[in-house]
Design a protein around this motif. Sequence first.
Motif, short mmCIF file in Angstrom:
data_model
loop_
_atom_site.label_atom_id
_atom_site.label_comp_id
_atom_site.label_asym_id
_atom_site.label_seq_id
_atom_site.Cartn_x
_atom_site.Cartn_y
_atom_site.Cartn_z
N ILE A 110 0.84 -1.21 0.00
CA ILE A 110 0.00 0.00 0.00
C ILE A 110 0.88 1.26 0.00
CG2 ILE A 110 -1.77 1.29 1.27
CD1 ILE A 110 -2.75 -1.35 -0.13
N GLY A 111 2.02 1.18 0.69
CA GLY A 111 2.95 2.32 0.70
C GLY A 111 3.50 2.67 -0.67
N HIS A 112 3.53 1.69 -1.56
CA HIS A 112 4.03 1.92 -2.92
C HIS A 112 2.93 1.77 -3.96
CE1 HIS A 112 8.12 2.03 -1.40
NE2 HIS A 112 7.91 0.90 -0.74
N HIS A 113 1.69 1.88 -3.51
CA HIS A 113 0.54 1.60 -4.37
C HIS A 113 0.22 2.79 -5.27
CE1 HIS A 113 -3.57 0.18 -5.32
NE2 HIS A 113 -3.19 -0.99 -4.81
N VAL A 172 0.27 7.18 5.23
CA VAL A 172 0.45 5.74 5.47
C VAL A 172 1.32 5.56 6.71
CG1 VAL A 172 1.41 3.59 4.56
CG2 VAL A 172 0.19 5.14 3.02
N ILE A 173 0.78 4.86 7.68
CA ILE A 173 1.45 4.70 8.97
C ILE A 173 1.62 3.22 9.29
CG2 ILE A 173 1.20 5.08 11.47
CD1 ILE A 173 -0.43 7.59 10.77
N GLY A 174 2.83 2.86 9.73
CA GLY A 174 3.07 1.48 10.12
C GLY A 174 3.52 1.38 11.56
N PHE A 175 3.62 0.19 12.04
CA PHE A 175 4.16 -0.10 13.36
C PHE A 175 5.39 -0.97 13.19
CE2 PHE A 175 1.48 1.20 16.99
CZ PHE A 175 0.59 1.97 16.29
N ALA A 176 6.26 -0.94 14.15
CA ALA A 176 7.40 -1.84 14.13
C ALA A 176 7.55 -2.43 15.52
CB ALA A 176 8.67 -1.10 13.73
N ALA A 177 7.06 -3.63 15.65
CA ALA A 177 7.18 -4.33 16.93
C ALA A 177 8.52 -5.05 16.91
CB ALA A 177 6.03 -5.32 17.08
N GLU A 178 9.38 -4.65 17.82
CA GLU A 178 10.72 -5.22 17.82
C GLU A 178 11.10 -5.64 19.23
OE1 GLU A 178 12.33 -5.55 15.06
OE2 GLU A 178 11.44 -4.07 13.72
N ARG A 183 13.66 2.91 11.23
CA ARG A 183 14.11 3.80 10.16
C ARG A 183 14.19 3.07 8.83
NH1 ARG A 183 18.02 5.72 13.89
NH2 ARG A 183 17.33 7.67 14.86
N ARG A 184 14.69 1.86 8.88
CA ARG A 184 14.77 1.05 7.65
C ARG A 184 13.39 0.81 7.07
NH1 ARG A 184 19.13 -1.75 9.34
NH2 ARG A 184 17.88 -3.08 10.70
N LYS A 185 12.44 0.51 7.95
CA LYS A 185 11.08 0.20 7.51
C LYS A 185 10.40 1.40 6.87
CE LYS A 185 10.65 -3.60 10.46
NZ LYS A 185 10.16 -4.29 11.62
N LEU A 186 10.68 2.59 7.40
CA LEU A 186 10.09 3.82 6.88
C LEU A 186 10.34 3.90 5.37
CD1 LEU A 186 8.73 6.29 8.26
CD2 LEU A 186 10.99 7.33 8.37
N ALA A 187 11.59 3.73 4.99
CA ALA A 187 11.95 3.84 3.58
C ALA A 187 11.45 2.65 2.78
CB ALA A 187 13.46 3.98 3.46
N LYS A 188 11.75 1.48 3.29
CA LYS A 188 11.47 0.26 2.53
C LYS A 188 9.98 0.08 2.27
CE LYS A 188 12.08 -4.64 3.09
NZ LYS A 188 12.00 -5.49 4.26
N GLY A 220 7.66 2.49 2.35
CA GLY A 220 6.98 3.66 1.79
C GLY A 220 6.01 4.29 2.77
N ALA A 221 6.35 4.27 4.06
CA ALA A 221 5.46 4.83 5.08
C ALA A 221 5.86 6.26 5.41
CB ALA A 221 5.50 3.97 6.34
#
Length: 223
Positions: free
Chosen positions: A131-134, A141-147, A156-161, A163-164
């Motif tokens: 969806i981030g690259h749709h 577009v907002i994501g979560f990163a459960a780590e 930070r990596r996820k933000l770019a990869k 498309g959030a």
Amino acid sequence: TVKRPLQGLLAIVTSGPTHEPIDPVRYIANRSSGRQGHAIAEALRKAGATVTLVSGPVSLPDPDGMSVVHVETADEMRGAVEASLPADIAVFVAAVADWRVASESAQKIKKNGGGPPQLTLAENPDILASIGHHPRRPALVIGFAAETDDLLDNARRKLAKKGADAIFANDVSPAGGVMGGADNTLRLVTADGVEDWPKLAKAEAAARLVAWIVRRMGRGEDR
Ligand code: C5P
């Protein structure tokens, strides 16, 4: 204050875990309760948005005043999210299983004395990234990163990869009790930097997240 600042905007929220079948009676799952995702869907609705909540299997009641789509697998979740486009805002809170069993057994797998079965896994679609690259990407577009480790680097990596516009990173190490618990400690990661939020009840975290969305969508006081 603007009472229903998100009035007229469409929002999609994913919530809960996914269940990936192994055979007719077994599945792969995770500890997500859906509490944070459902709370965010409610907070968006309170702010006036028209909400579609796409939920994996949870034991929470459906929130009022929104359309709730129940799904089981990551593949079904992706289909339901795609079917809910277009939208202005999408918040991906679901703990989607990264892997599914490559071929679900039509029969219950038996103990047949031949030792434990070997399960071959296949990678699930990344719904947030798609969806981030749709072509019909929502404005926000907002994501979560459960780590459990390297929280900020991973976010930070996820933000770019993916498309959030923003990733909310949270530490889900067992000691914190976030998975299934009542509270959440979030770190907001955007291109502008990192903002640490205090530990909040999930409803409070949802309200603060929606207040951030309101400002980011230019729907705040100074509109
Ligand atoms: O890569 P990771 O699973 O840590 O990414 C987490 C974020 O991506 C969450 O917002 C989650 O809802 C979303 N996600 C997704 N589809 C997947 C995996 C993660 O939408 N298959």
